[in-house]
Scaffold this motif. Sequence first.
Motif, PDB file in Angstrom:
ATOM      1  N   LEU A  74      19.352   9.551 -11.228  1.00  0.00           N
ATOM      2  CA  LEU A  74      19.330   8.392 -10.328  1.00  0.00           C
ATOM      3  C   LEU A  74      19.423   8.885  -8.884  1.00  0.00           C
ATOM      4  CD1 LEU A  74      21.661   5.593 -11.727  1.00  0.00           C
ATOM      5  CD2 LEU A  74      19.174   5.586 -11.577  1.00  0.00           C
ATOM      6  N   ALA A  75      18.540   8.400  -8.038  1.00  0.00           N
ATOM      7  CA  ALA A  75      18.596   8.768  -6.618  1.00  0.00           C
ATOM      8  C   ALA A  75      18.217   7.511  -5.838  1.00  0.00           C
ATOM      9  CB  ALA A  75      17.652   9.922  -6.332  1.00  0.00           C
ATOM     10  N   LEU A  76      19.107   6.526  -5.872  1.00  0.00           N
ATOM     11  CA  LEU A  76      18.743   5.199  -5.370  1.00  0.00           C
ATOM     12  C   LEU A  76      18.644   5.123  -3.853  1.00  0.00           C
ATOM     13  CD1 LEU A  76      20.694   2.939  -7.895  1.00  0.00           C
ATOM     14  CD2 LEU A  76      18.353   3.809  -7.999  1.00  0.00           C
ATOM     15  N   ASP A  77      19.130   6.145  -3.160  1.00  0.00           N
ATOM     16  CA  ASP A  77      19.002   6.145  -1.701  1.00  0.00           C
ATOM     17  C   ASP A  77      17.703   6.784  -1.217  1.00  0.00           C
ATOM     18  OD1 ASP A  77      21.467   4.919  -1.457  1.00  0.00           O
ATOM     19  OD2 ASP A  77      22.559   6.813  -1.322  1.00  0.00           O
ATOM     20  N   ALA A  78      16.947   7.386  -2.127  1.00  0.00           N
ATOM     21  CA  ALA A  78      15.708   8.078  -1.733  1.00  0.00           C
ATOM     22  C   ALA A  78      14.685   7.087  -1.174  1.00  0.00           C
ATOM     23  CB  ALA A  78      15.131   8.817  -2.927  1.00  0.00           C
ATOM     24  N   GLN A  79      13.923   7.538  -0.190  1.00  0.00           N
ATOM     25  CA  GLN A  79      12.914   6.693   0.457  1.00  0.00           C
ATOM     26  C   GLN A  79      11.517   7.254   0.212  1.00  0.00           C
ATOM     27  OE1 GLN A  79      13.657   3.840   2.149  1.00  0.00           O
ATOM     28  NE2 GLN A  79      15.776   4.180   1.515  1.00  0.00           N
ATOM     29  N   PRO A  80      10.499   6.382   0.186  1.00  0.00           N
ATOM     30  CA  PRO A  80       9.126   6.873   0.042  1.00  0.00           C
ATOM     31  C   PRO A  80       8.781   7.856   1.166  1.00  0.00           C
ATOM     32  CG  PRO A  80       9.198   4.479  -0.150  1.00  0.00           C
ATOM     33  CD  PRO A  80      10.561   4.922   0.287  1.00  0.00           C
ATOM     34  N   ASN A  81       7.968   8.852   0.856  1.00  0.00           N
ATOM     35  CA  ASN A  81       7.544   9.817   1.873  1.00  0.00           C
ATOM     36  C   ASN A  81       6.080   9.564   2.260  1.00  0.00           C
ATOM     37  OD1 ASN A  81       5.758  11.374   0.088  1.00  0.00           O
ATOM     38  ND2 ASN A  81       7.654  12.051  -0.934  1.00  0.00           N
ATOM     39  N   ALA A  82       5.546  10.466   3.066  1.00  0.00           N
ATOM     40  CA  ALA A  82       4.186  10.275   3.602  1.00  0.00           C
ATOM     41  C   ALA A  82       3.138  10.170   2.493  1.00  0.00           C
ATOM     42  CB  ALA A  82       3.854  11.433   4.543  1.00  0.00           C
ATOM     43  N   ALA A  83       3.347  10.835   1.374  1.00  0.00           N
ATOM     44  CA  ALA A  83       2.383  10.753   0.271  1.00  0.00           C
ATOM     45  C   ALA A  83       2.384   9.351  -0.331  1.00  0.00           C
ATOM     46  CB  ALA A  83       2.720  11.792  -0.802  1.00  0.00           C
ATOM     47  N   HIS A  84       3.578   8.829  -0.624  1.00  0.00           N
ATOM     48  CA  HIS A  84       3.668   7.465  -1.177  1.00  0.00           C
ATOM     49  C   HIS A  84       3.003   6.463  -0.223  1.00  0.00           C
ATOM     50  CE1 HIS A  84       7.407   9.375  -2.963  1.00  0.00           C
ATOM     51  NE2 HIS A  84       6.846   8.906  -4.043  1.00  0.00           N
ATOM     52  N   ARG A  85       3.296   6.611   1.070  1.00  0.00           N
ATOM     53  CA  ARG A  85       2.788   5.633   2.049  1.00  0.00           C
ATOM     54  C   ARG A  85       1.268   5.686   2.167  1.00  0.00           C
ATOM     55  NH1 ARG A  85       7.513   7.387   4.879  1.00  0.00           N
ATOM     56  NH2 ARG A  85       6.264   8.745   6.206  1.00  0.00           N
ATOM     57  N   LYS A  86       0.697   6.906   2.167  1.00  0.00           N
ATOM     58  CA  LYS A  86      -0.760   7.028   2.286  1.00  0.00           C
ATOM     59  C   LYS A  86      -1.460   6.466   1.051  1.00  0.00           C
ATOM     60  CE  LYS A  86      -2.591   8.572   5.226  1.00  0.00           C
ATOM     61  NZ  LYS A  86      -3.190   7.950   6.440  1.00  0.00           N
ATOM     62  N   LEU A  87      -0.893   6.698  -0.122  1.00  0.00           N
ATOM     63  CA  LEU A  87      -1.508   6.184  -1.353  1.00  0.00           C
ATOM     64  C   LEU A  87      -1.490   4.652  -1.372  1.00  0.00           C
ATOM     65  CD1 LEU A  87       0.006   8.857  -3.729  1.00  0.00           C
ATOM     66  CD2 LEU A  87      -2.439   8.567  -3.230  1.00  0.00           C
ATOM     67  N   ALA A  88      -0.390   4.050  -0.885  1.00  0.00           N
ATOM     68  CA  ALA A  88      -0.323   2.586  -0.805  1.00  0.00           C
ATOM     69  C   ALA A  88      -1.386   2.062   0.169  1.00  0.00           C
ATOM     70  CB  ALA A  88       1.070   2.146  -0.360  1.00  0.00           C
ATOM     71  N   GLU A  89      -1.551   2.789   1.260  1.00  0.00           N
ATOM     72  CA  GLU A  89      -2.542   2.417   2.288  1.00  0.00           C
ATOM     73  C   GLU A  89      -3.965   2.498   1.707  1.00  0.00           C
ATOM     74  OE1 GLU A  89      -1.483   4.464   6.033  1.00  0.00           O
ATOM     75  OE2 GLU A  89      -3.632   4.795   6.261  1.00  0.00           O
ATOM     76  N   LEU A  90      -4.238   3.539   0.935  1.00  0.00           N
ATOM     77  CA  LEU A  90      -5.557   3.703   0.326  1.00  0.00           C
ATOM     78  C   LEU A  90      -5.843   2.594  -0.682  1.00  0.00           C
ATOM     79  CD1 LEU A  90      -5.594   7.584  -0.163  1.00  0.00           C
ATOM     80  CD2 LEU A  90      -7.232   6.290   1.227  1.00  0.00           C
TER      81      LEU A  90
END
Length: 242
Positions: A74-90
């Motif tokens: 469990l790592a509930l404080d983790a935030q999306p990084n640049a890879a997650h954000r670019k894939l959502a954008e695509l």
Amino acid sequence: MNDIERLQGLVDSSKNIVFFGGAGVSTESGIPDFRSKDGLYHQKYAYPPEQILSHDFFMTHRAEFFAFYRDRVLALDAQPNAAHRKLAELEWAGKLKAVITQNIDGLHQAAGSKNVIELHGSVHRNRCLKCGKRFDARFIADSPGVPACPCGGAVKPEVVLYEESLDAPVIERAIESLAVADLLIIGGTSLAVYPAAGLVDAFRGSHLVVINRTPLGSQQADLFIQGSIGEVLSKIHTIEKY
Ligand code: ZN
């Protein structure tokens, strides 16, 4: 033309991109890869992670399972990084049709991705084995000892443990997405973990790109970029230049 320009060209000319991601996508958000060899496990825990995160161990050593699970999975404080954000954008731009992931942290959805195929389940889905009541990840994190449903049943995370098979409808969705994709981008994995590795065989498109920190070995790719998945993807422009 450099590798980034080649990748940009492939993204620009593709309409049906599928991304297949491994642990490396999550480690860039600070989430430990529990499958990697880490000396700390052996100092702190009496069993190797593959044994603790197995079906048999969950059934027989539940307190030790959840102690490790809260501490290392469990790592509930983790935030999306640049890879997650670019894939959502695509995906938003209509280019990318699916993200297939081996990760269980829900960070693709947190970044805004809609069609996420989670091969190994998600820490955000937990269910009572007795009555079926559902619980969120915060309930697991905040429960002292073994999380228990009000009905008295045990609560199990809907993550695929060692010795458990992948969910058939989930594999089906992954195969269907891969079968119609024109560009497959694999990131943050060496694809060594079967059966996820075998899923790539379902891809029938024309271009396979691999982005990973470590060299690939024998895997055939049209384009291999050695580096951070977040750094590489953040250089890609979603909207084609006019
Ligand atoms: Zn219950």
